[in-house]
Design an enzyme around this catalytic site. Structure first.
Site, PDB file in Angstrom:
ATOM      1  N   ASP A  17      -1.352   0.578   7.821  1.00  0.00           N
ATOM      2  CA  ASP A  17      -2.277   1.540   7.193  1.00  0.00           C
ATOM      3  C   ASP A  17      -3.684   0.955   7.167  1.00  0.00           C
ATOM      4  O   ASP A  17      -3.865  -0.256   7.237  1.00  0.00           O
ATOM      5  CB  ASP A  17      -1.848   1.804   5.738  1.00  0.00           C
TER       6      ASP A  17
ATOM      7  N   ASP B 267      -6.531   0.264   4.651  1.00  0.00           N
ATOM      8  CA  ASP B 267      -6.508   0.116   3.194  1.00  0.00           C
ATOM      9  C   ASP B 267      -7.506   1.089   2.534  1.00  0.00           C
ATOM     10  O   ASP B 267      -8.384   1.657   3.203  1.00  0.00           O
ATOM     11  CB  ASP B 267      -6.818  -1.344   2.828  1.00  0.00           C
TER      12      ASP B 267
HETATM   13  N1  LIG Z   1      -2.670  -1.723   2.201  1.00  0.00           N
HETATM   14  C1  LIG Z   1      -1.830  -2.706   1.861  1.00  0.00           C
HETATM   15  N2  LIG Z   1      -2.130  -3.536   0.838  1.00  0.00           N
HETATM   16  C2  LIG Z   1      -1.293  -4.548   0.511  1.00  0.00           C
HETATM   17  N3  LIG Z   1      -0.146  -4.771   1.131  1.00  0.00           N
HETATM   18  C3  LIG Z   1       0.198  -3.973   2.138  1.00  0.00           C
HETATM   19  N4  LIG Z   1       1.276  -3.967   2.935  1.00  0.00           N
HETATM   20  C4  LIG Z   1       1.135  -2.938   3.802  1.00  0.00           C
HETATM   21  N5  LIG Z   1      -0.015  -2.282   3.590  1.00  0.00           N
HETATM   22  C5  LIG Z   1      -0.618  -2.910   2.541  1.00  0.00           C
END
Ligand SMILES: Nc1ncnc2[nH]cnc12
Ligand SMILES: CSC[C@H]1O[C@H](OP(=O)(O)O)[C@H](O)[C@@H]1O
Length: 279
Positions: free
Chosen positions: A219, A221
């Protein structure tokens, strides 16, 4: 096929030289395995350890959250997991992990092999050396350069162009970051965000194990994307789409890793007079 083998304590007849610690969505690795139940001075590991063979190399696999994902990142028995792997003979650890991206160009499905780590966790035990004398390990370069090179080369051969380098910031979790936190991490120049890379890497270093992260971006963030923010479902969905490819990559990396460690990671700890009897 699973052949159970129950051994309690450090004594076991199973041995393995390479360890794989699977993350979210990566709960199994090998087909024909022996299941080793170990106890350690730090309690039992997340799950029985699966020991199997890849191209003639014996590999030990453990899912860090447990195969039913019962351990959230701040409750994972990191010390027991690393200790158990080492007590089976493991000296090189491959650590696949689902991570968020802090760089818009590294979208879901990107493979990244960071070369630096920032610890933003708190309240996790991060050392084996709590008594019997002070031990301070060098950690300037947290990851094994040979392991990293093998992962990068193997990924390219498999037509999965990886991101070479970058900084993984490890947050305490279990919640995801706020937009402001995420934007702040990105502004520092950090590139990936996860919840399990610390203290796993430093505990490996304390046991003189080489440690190589293999990060799959699931993803963008919260500070990078414009949508609702990352969800757990999104992480699992994107990981599931890529898990077969990742498993094949890890298998090929196991095959390509040099048998003898020839890297600058401080194996010297093996020979030091430590206040802890390593298994
Ligand atoms: N955006 C994210 N923040 C922290 N850990 C994750 N693991 C997978 N995506 C994450
Ligand atoms: C399932 S969402 C967040 C969870 O996923 C990552 O796990 P891992 O590093 O073990 O693949 C992240 O670090 C969180 O623990």
């Amino acid at each position: 096929m699973v052949r159970p083998l129950v051994k309690v304590g450090a004594m076991t007849t199973s041995t393995a030289t390479i360890g794989v610690i699977g993350g979210s969505g990566f709960y199994s690795f090998l087909d024909d395995i022996e299941e080793v139940r170990l106890d350690t001075p730090y309690g039992p590991p997340s799950d029985p350890i699966a020991v199997g063979t890849v191209a003639g190399r014996t590999v030990a696999f453990i899912p860090r959250h447990g195969r039913d994902h019962r351990y959230p990142p701040h409750k994972i028995p990191y010390r027991a997991n690393l200790w158990a792997l080492r007590s089976l003979g493991v000296r090189q650890v491959l650590a696949p992990s689902a991570v968020g991206s802090l760089v818009p160009q590294y979208g879901p499905g990107t493979l990244a092999v960071p070369d630096q780590l920032v610890d933003r966790t708190y309240g996790r035990v991060q050392t084996f050396y709590e008594e019997g004398g002070a031990i301070h390990v060098s950690f300037a370069d947290p990851y094994c350069p040979v392991g990293r090179r093998v992962v990068l080369d193997t990924a390219r051969k498999a037509d999965w162009e990886p991101v070479d380098g970058g900084t993984l910031v490890v947050i305490e979790g279990p919640r995801f970051s706020t937009r402001a936190e995420s934007q702040w991490y990105a502004a520092q120049g950090w590139t990936l965000v996860g919840m399990t890379g610390h203290p796993e890497a430093v505990l490996a270093r304390e046991l003189a194990l080489c440690y190589t992260p293999i990060c799959l971006v699931t993803d963008l963030d919260a500070g990078i994307e414009e949508g609702e923010g990352v969800t757990m479902e999104e992480v699992f969905r994107v990981f599931a789409k890529n898990v077969n490819r990742l498993r094949s990559l890890v298998t090929a990396v196991v095959e390509a890793l040099p048998a003898d460690r020839d890297c600058p990671c401080p194996h010297a700890l093996d020979d030091m007079n430590l206040p802890l009897q390593l298994p």
